[in-house]
Design a protein around this motif. Structure first.
Motif, PDB file in Angstrom:
ATOM      1  N   THR A 133       0.839  -1.200   0.000  1.00  0.00           N
ATOM      2  CA  THR A 133       0.000   0.000   0.000  1.00  0.00           C
ATOM      3  C   THR A 133       0.874   1.251   0.000  1.00  0.00           C
ATOM      4  O   THR A 133       2.049   1.214   0.402  1.00  0.00           O
ATOM      5  N   ALA A 135       0.456   3.884   1.911  1.00  0.00           N
ATOM      6  CA  ALA A 135       0.707   4.275   3.300  1.00  0.00           C
ATOM      7  C   ALA A 135       1.840   3.449   3.908  1.00  0.00           C
ATOM      8  O   ALA A 135       2.707   3.983   4.615  1.00  0.00           O
ATOM      9  N   GLU A 337      -3.240   6.114   6.215  1.00  0.00           N
ATOM     10  CA  GLU A 337      -3.678   4.821   6.734  1.00  0.00           C
ATOM     11  C   GLU A 337      -4.919   4.980   7.608  1.00  0.00           C
ATOM     12  O   GLU A 337      -5.881   4.208   7.498  1.00  0.00           O
TER      13      GLU A 337
END
Length: 359
Positions: A133, A135, A337
């Protein structure tokens, strides 16, 4: 103190952690002043938590009296671990690392705390690596940049930056054998041992942040948590100091820099600092708190150059910029996040409701 508590609670977590690092820089200055006066650093650590206990216990009894009924064996055990890892053991490992290596090397080692905390948080399932991801990549990249900046800050000098105020609180007195400025050793064996102790200090601080996060889940009383940790730290620190220092004159405090140093590191550097760290861990988790550690190097350098006549170099400027960039990258990843988590909650709730309707 109620107004002060409300003011602290009103501050945003990034501001709280910046304040923590400013306090950390002040504690380092006070350590230097007391050591320059010949005071044993282990005794400073013991007094540090004694002063903090004297402040936090009455506050906890006044503001969180209901927490007394929630204290059980597990809470006491976690408080013991917090006092050990974040107090007596962590501080004494740092001091002993200074003795066997140098102040510069020990400061560099401490900046491994974010990486160690990140690894331990993943092991304890308090953080997700989530490298695929955006994040997750931002948190990993920011951590690496921050640590790299701390290393550049510490080991690369470059040209000298002339902006000194010509103020030197140490007055160029000769450092005592226990003081930070004269602690480097050329003995290879001692240097390796010192490096190992410095790394153990990083693990100790990281374990404190992890334990603090675990403790705040079932015992969410910040004043009481801080008070219990300070009590444990003062007992443990006193035992260590009594076992290693036989000169009772070292324990004497007068109206001098020693009293000023222990009062500051106790009231501000322990009572307030531990409370702020506990509050921030409770809000954002241990990784969020630890990533601000390298920022402390910047404040130490600035205060040192202004008050202790220490010199700044180009490496300090470059390292400081990298530290701030790494910090911003992690904060951005953490914010992204958290945003993703809040967006998923309504969706999952709506899915459950729709499933119930279909049934």
């Amino acid at each position: 103190m109620g107004r002060v508590g409300n003011l602290i609670h009103g501050l945003k977590p990034p501001l709280l952690m910046v304040l923590v690092q400013v306090i950390f820089a002040g504690v380092n200055v006070m350590y230097k002043l007391a050591a320059n006066d010949g005071m044993n650093l282990r005794i400073i650590i013991a007094y540090r938590f004694m002063f903090a206990t004297a402040i936090m216990v009455p506050l906890a009894l006044i503001l969180e009296r209901t927490s007394l009924g929630k204290i059980n064996r597990m809470v006491l055990f976690q408080a013991f671990l917090c006092g050990l890892f974040g107090g007596s053991l962590g501080q004494n490992l740092y001091v002993q690392s200074l003795v066997f290596t140098s102040a510069t090397f020990a400061a560099a080692m401490v900046n491994l705390v974010p990486a160690v905390t990140y690894i331990l948080a993943i092991c304890f399932k308090m953080e997700k690596l989530a490298i695929r991801t955006v994040a997750g990549k931002a948190k990993v990249l920011g951590t690496v940049i921050g640590i790299g900046g701390a290393m550049v800050f510490t080991f690369y000098k470059g040209i000298e930056i002339n902006w000194s105020t010509d103020v030197n609180l140490l007055h160029h007195h000769q450092q005592q054998p226990g003081g930070p400025a004269g602690l480097s050793s050329h003995d290879t064996g001692k240097f390796i041992l010192g490096a190992f102790l410095g790394f153990l200090c990083c693990i100790s601080v990281a374990l404190w942040l992890i334990t603090q996060a675990k403790m705040s889940v079932k015992f969410p009383y910040l004043y009481s948590t801080t008070a219990l940790m300070c009590i444990m730290g003062s007992i443990q620190g006193s035992v260590i100091a009594l076992c290693t220092e036989k000169d009772w004159s070292q324990w004497k405090l007068g109206w001098n820099v020693r009293l000023l140093a222990v009062a500051f590191v106790g009231i501000i550097g322990s009572a307030l600092l531990v409370f702020l760290v506990s509050w921030s861990v409770n809000l954002r988790g241990p990784l969020y708190v630890s990533i601000f550690n390298p920022l402390g190097l910047v404040f130490v350098a600035i205060i040192g150059s202004l008050l202790l006549d220490e010199k700044l170099h180009l490496g300090s400027i470059i390292g400081g910029i990298l530290i701030v960039c790494g910090l911003y990258t992690v904060l951005w990843g953490k914010a992204k996040e958290m945003k993703q988590k809040t967006q998923l909650v309504p969706t999952s709730t709506a899915d459950k409701e729709s499933e119930g309707t279909e049934e």
